[in-house]
Write a protein that holds these residues in place. Sequence first.
Motif, short mmCIF file in Angstrom:
data_model
loop_
_atom_site.label_atom_id
_atom_site.label_comp_id
_atom_site.label_asym_id
_atom_site.label_seq_id
_atom_site.Cartn_x
_atom_site.Cartn_y
_atom_site.Cartn_z
N ARG A 112 3.97 9.14 1.93
CA ARG A 112 4.71 8.31 0.98
C ARG A 112 6.09 8.01 1.55
NH1 ARG A 112 4.11 13.43 -0.46
NH2 ARG A 112 5.88 14.74 -1.02
N VAL A 113 6.78 7.07 0.90
CA VAL A 113 8.14 6.72 1.29
C VAL A 113 9.11 7.67 0.61
CG1 VAL A 113 9.92 4.94 1.23
CG2 VAL A 113 7.54 4.30 1.64
N ARG A 114 9.99 8.28 1.37
CA ARG A 114 11.04 9.15 0.86
C ARG A 114 12.38 8.51 1.16
NH1 ARG A 114 9.04 14.30 0.36
NH2 ARG A 114 10.74 14.49 -1.16
N THR A 115 13.38 8.76 0.33
CA THR A 115 14.70 8.17 0.54
C THR A 115 15.78 9.24 0.62
OG1 THR A 115 15.13 7.87 -1.82
CG2 THR A 115 14.06 6.04 -0.64
N VAL A 116 16.80 8.92 1.40
CA VAL A 116 18.01 9.75 1.50
C VAL A 116 19.20 8.82 1.37
CG1 VAL A 116 16.87 11.46 3.00
CG2 VAL A 116 18.13 9.57 4.02
N ARG A 117 20.35 9.40 1.07
CA ARG A 117 21.57 8.60 0.91
C ARG A 117 22.61 9.08 1.91
NH1 ARG A 117 23.55 7.01 -5.01
NH2 ARG A 117 21.68 5.75 -4.69
N ALA A 118 23.41 8.14 2.42
CA ALA A 118 24.41 8.48 3.43
C ALA A 118 25.66 7.64 3.25
CB ALA A 118 23.85 8.27 4.83
N HIS A 160 0.80 -1.21 0.00
CA HIS A 160 0.00 0.00 0.00
C HIS A 160 0.84 1.27 0.00
CE1 HIS A 160 -3.61 -2.39 0.96
NE2 HIS A 160 -2.82 -3.08 1.75
N ALA A 161 2.16 1.13 0.13
CA ALA A 161 2.99 2.32 0.32
C ALA A 161 3.26 3.09 -0.96
CB ALA A 161 4.32 1.91 0.96
N GLY A 162 3.27 2.41 -2.08
CA GLY A 162 3.64 3.08 -3.32
C GLY A 162 5.15 3.13 -3.48
N PRO A 163 5.63 3.58 -4.66
CA PRO A 163 7.07 3.62 -4.91
C PRO A 163 7.75 4.69 -4.06
CG PRO A 163 5.88 4.67 -6.70
CD PRO A 163 4.84 4.05 -5.81
N ALA A 164 9.01 4.43 -3.71
CA ALA A 164 9.80 5.40 -2.95
C ALA A 164 10.18 6.58 -3.83
CB ALA A 164 11.04 4.73 -2.38
N GLU A 165 10.27 7.76 -3.22
CA GLU A 165 10.64 8.98 -3.94
C GLU A 165 11.90 9.57 -3.30
OE1 GLU A 165 7.46 11.75 -4.13
OE2 GLU A 165 5.94 10.21 -4.58
#
Length: 624
Positions: free
Chosen positions: A403-409, A73-78
């Motif tokens: 929604r799902v959000r992404t970060v990089r580290a 149900h979350a949908g694609p990550a952005e």
Amino acid sequence: MNRPISRRDFFDGVATAAGVAALETFTDRPASAEPMGTAPRGGHPAALTGLRGDTPEDVGVPHALRDGRFWAHAGPAEPTGERYDLVVVGAGISGISAAHRWLEHDPDARILILDNHDDVGGHARRNEFHPTGRRGPLVGYGGSQAIEAPSAWTPEGRLLLDRLGVRPARLAAVPYPGLGTREGVFCDRESFGVDRLVPTGTDTRRWIAELPLAERARRDLLTLHLDPPDWLPGLTERAKHRFLASLTYSGFLGEVCGVHPDVLRFVRTMPSDEWGYGSDAFGAVDAWGCGYPGFQGLGLDRSKPSVYNSPSVIRQWEAPRKVLLFPEGNQALVRMMVGRMVPGFATSVDPEGVTTARFDYDRLDRPGNRVRVRLSSPVVSVANDGDPETATTATVGYFDGDRVRTVRAAGVIMACWNMMIPHLVTGLPPEQERALRAAVKVPMLYATVQLRDWRAWRAIGVGRVRFTGAYWSVAELAPRVAVGGYRPPEDPGEPVLAHLVRAPAVPGMSPADGSAAGRRELLGTPYSYLEFSIREQLVRLLGPGGFDPVRDIQAITVNRWGHGYAPEYATPWNLDFYPDGPFPAETARRRWGRIAIANSDSVPAAYADAAITAAYRAVLDLRT
């Protein structure tokens, strides 16, 4: 019924809310109803009353991940496009300590801290009340309480206290005027068919004679306290330790000492406050180490611990046990660290001023901050970017409510529960996943109650009471700590805070099984029943002193920790590997590419210094 259901509503547990409503049988108030109170509502999390801690909003997404229904149900990550030197998953003591330690190595680092709760501190939670007529709030703790035995803290824990300027000697609680530190035991009708408060003291014969137990049970208690024989004649000291390690305290009393069943009922909650489960799960060798009655005749050397004692009991031999604390407990440490990392968050970052400081939560996640704290943002995925052996970055996904959000580290520190990590981190080795899932945390329930005054406590003559079988196992006046400009109540007519503690683990099981069963029961218990039980139990205790719950209870905050204490290794439950090892925690905390693990589960021990030590180790893992 026609109200649209948002994605946030779905993940925050509509089914759970419906189940709670179905259990609504104790009062006419809805399960989410708050008690009366003068605490200001709004953006200051510590000032909120009612159900706090692991609320449905906090655990909805983690539970959806656990149940395998989140991604459908979350949908694609952005991607957000944000890049950091370090992302920390969890804003508890361990996560905040990890970020603070990282900055000591690299003051220019960019760090993002993510947490599913709406406040910093994890289990280190501040409860704040604003009684009418008082200058400044009454402050209490709702979780991690004390700097216990600071001289026995780990080197990392003592180093952090020193860096923050904390001098534990200044944090000692002082007695209530005219009340002192007198304690009592409440033999309740759940255990013995009647309610009777018995103040305890140095005259053991006198207080035991007042207990509403069978005559033989009172005789057995006298023997256990004053003249226990050698129950294990002919065994060597080492063999006695080994035998005790194979039993629980209740097992020792029942099977070896042959006590009356009333004695087992009387001692059932003795370890509950500190360990999160009762004497039927608490190891006999640890009961000996803690000075419980019944062992004096065994002739065991008290100058050193048993090799079978749990780590927490062993550290009691290293230093005298002193309970030192800020009024808000260990959240003071968290707020001092966050205040030093995030400009403008706190008006004071020093031990003398943190309790009375003002905090601006709007400052936590500003784009210009080198360190950003993003609350109400549960992490849902963590993955190395490429082969873990060669990866130089990792990607972290979190749910922002829509929604799902992404970060990089360049590095990620997992400072959340061990059991949650396999649901978040992809590709872990199977043996590491098994070790992580083995850490079954012990649930705990804390209530902080604002009372109109403490005259009834003075009238009954005790400030702390252990219940033998009622819903809440401990009720006590909040420790009186004066630090900086904060002043606790002085006069019995002043408003005061009381703390209640419940250990939800189900009796008759191992700590792990009892914790899992107790957690299920706790998460299905409506707030209205928790409030009802507080009112009902306080009037049973304090009613003879003139207490009226309608008049005298002014506000309630309940901190529900379904996943509370880190599960410490203890006998008889871990004899297959304890004390010789190898220990599952060592396997569980291995670095995985650019992902390191820091939490009290990875030690394991349910203490603030353990969380700090785990944080420092995780920082070292990523920096070497």
